[in-house]
Scaffold this motif. Sequence first.
Motif, mmCIF file in Angstrom:
data_model
loop_
_atom_site.group_PDB
_atom_site.id
_atom_site.type_symbol
_atom_site.label_atom_id
_atom_site.label_comp_id
_atom_site.label_asym_id
_atom_site.label_seq_id
_atom_site.Cartn_x
_atom_site.Cartn_y
_atom_site.Cartn_z
ATOM 1 N N PHE A 51 0.812 -1.216 0.000
ATOM 2 C CA PHE A 51 0.000 0.000 0.000
ATOM 3 C C PHE A 51 0.851 1.273 0.000
ATOM 4 N N ILE A 52 1.915 1.264 0.801
ATOM 5 C CA ILE A 52 2.755 2.458 0.975
ATOM 6 C C ILE A 52 4.104 2.233 0.300
ATOM 7 N N GLN A 53 4.599 3.257 -0.372
ATOM 8 C CA GLN A 53 5.965 3.231 -0.904
ATOM 9 C C GLN A 53 6.577 4.592 -0.609
ATOM 10 N N GLY A 54 7.598 4.621 0.236
ATOM 11 C CA GLY A 54 8.155 5.896 0.681
ATOM 12 C C GLY A 54 7.110 6.620 1.515
ATOM 13 N N ASP A 55 6.827 7.869 1.166
ATOM 14 C CA ASP A 55 5.795 8.613 1.921
ATOM 15 C C ASP A 55 4.501 8.743 1.116
ATOM 16 N N SER A 56 4.348 7.908 0.072
ATOM 17 C CA SER A 56 3.154 7.974 -0.767
ATOM 18 C C SER A 56 2.553 6.574 -0.917
ATOM 19 N N VAL A 57 1.505 6.480 -1.733
ATOM 20 C CA VAL A 57 0.948 5.168 -2.047
ATOM 21 C C VAL A 57 1.797 4.533 -3.141
ATOM 22 N N ARG A 58 1.736 3.232 -3.210
ATOM 23 C CA ARG A 58 2.453 2.520 -4.278
ATOM 24 C C ARG A 58 1.925 2.906 -5.642
ATOM 25 N N PRO A 59 2.781 2.862 -6.655
ATOM 26 C CA PRO A 59 2.260 3.008 -8.022
ATOM 27 C C PRO A 59 1.210 1.922 -8.264
ATOM 28 N N GLY A 60 0.152 2.277 -8.968
ATOM 29 C CA GLY A 60 -0.922 1.309 -9.214
ATOM 30 C C GLY A 60 -2.087 1.466 -8.264
ATOM 31 N N ILE A 61 -1.975 2.378 -7.306
ATOM 32 C CA ILE A 61 -3.110 2.678 -6.435
ATOM 33 C C ILE A 61 -3.639 4.054 -6.818
ATOM 34 N N LEU A 62 -4.882 4.068 -7.295
ATOM 35 C CA LEU A 62 -5.528 5.329 -7.651
ATOM 36 C C LEU A 62 -6.085 5.963 -6.390
ATOM 37 N N VAL A 63 -5.969 7.276 -6.292
ATOM 38 C CA VAL A 63 -6.495 8.000 -5.137
ATOM 39 C C VAL A 63 -7.500 9.036 -5.644
ATOM 40 N N LEU A 64 -8.722 8.950 -5.121
ATOM 41 C CA LEU A 64 -9.765 9.920 -5.451
ATOM 42 C C LEU A 64 -10.146 10.668 -4.178
ATOM 43 N N ILE A 65 -10.200 11.982 -4.283
ATOM 44 C CA ILE A 65 -10.622 12.828 -3.174
ATOM 45 C C ILE A 65 -11.933 13.467 -3.586
ATOM 46 N N ASN A 66 -12.993 13.121 -2.875
ATOM 47 C CA ASN A 66 -14.340 13.606 -3.233
ATOM 48 C C ASN A 66 -14.625 13.342 -4.714
ATOM 49 N N ASP A 67 -14.275 12.139 -5.164
ATOM 50 C CA ASP A 67 -14.509 11.650 -6.531
ATOM 51 C C ASP A 67 -13.661 12.333 -7.601
ATOM 52 N N ALA A 68 -12.647 13.092 -7.205
ATOM 53 C CA ALA A 68 -11.750 13.730 -8.180
ATOM 54 C C ALA A 68 -10.350 13.118 -8.045
#
Length: 112
Positions: free
Chosen positions: A68-85
């Motif tokens: 799930f985590i790589q460094g201080d971010s999410v792993r490549p291949g994990i999409l992140v949506l904030i309020n559907d954006a």
Amino acid sequence: MGVSCELGFLNMAAPLSVEVEFGGGAELLFDGVKKHQVTLPGQEEPWDIRNLLVWIKKNLLKERPELFIQGDSVRPGILVLINDADWELLGELDYQLQDQDSILFISTLHGG
């Protein structure tokens, strides 16, 4: 001395209530629970996605953090949506969370 303590307290960000959701298989790293309603404690710095990921790793992530985590971010291949954006349109790790935000993490990584 007492005045600076009071001022420091006034500068703290209020606790935030946000919905954190995992999908596409990412929920398996969180005991299979897809939706989490979480209250983030008040702190001096405003909450951003970078802080949220640290909080998630400490409080929600149950196994295999490297998926799930790589460094201080999410792993490549994990999409992140904030309020559907797409978070890429909102500043990614630097996006400052607002009360009642919805953050969705979707894994696009599938075994085969």
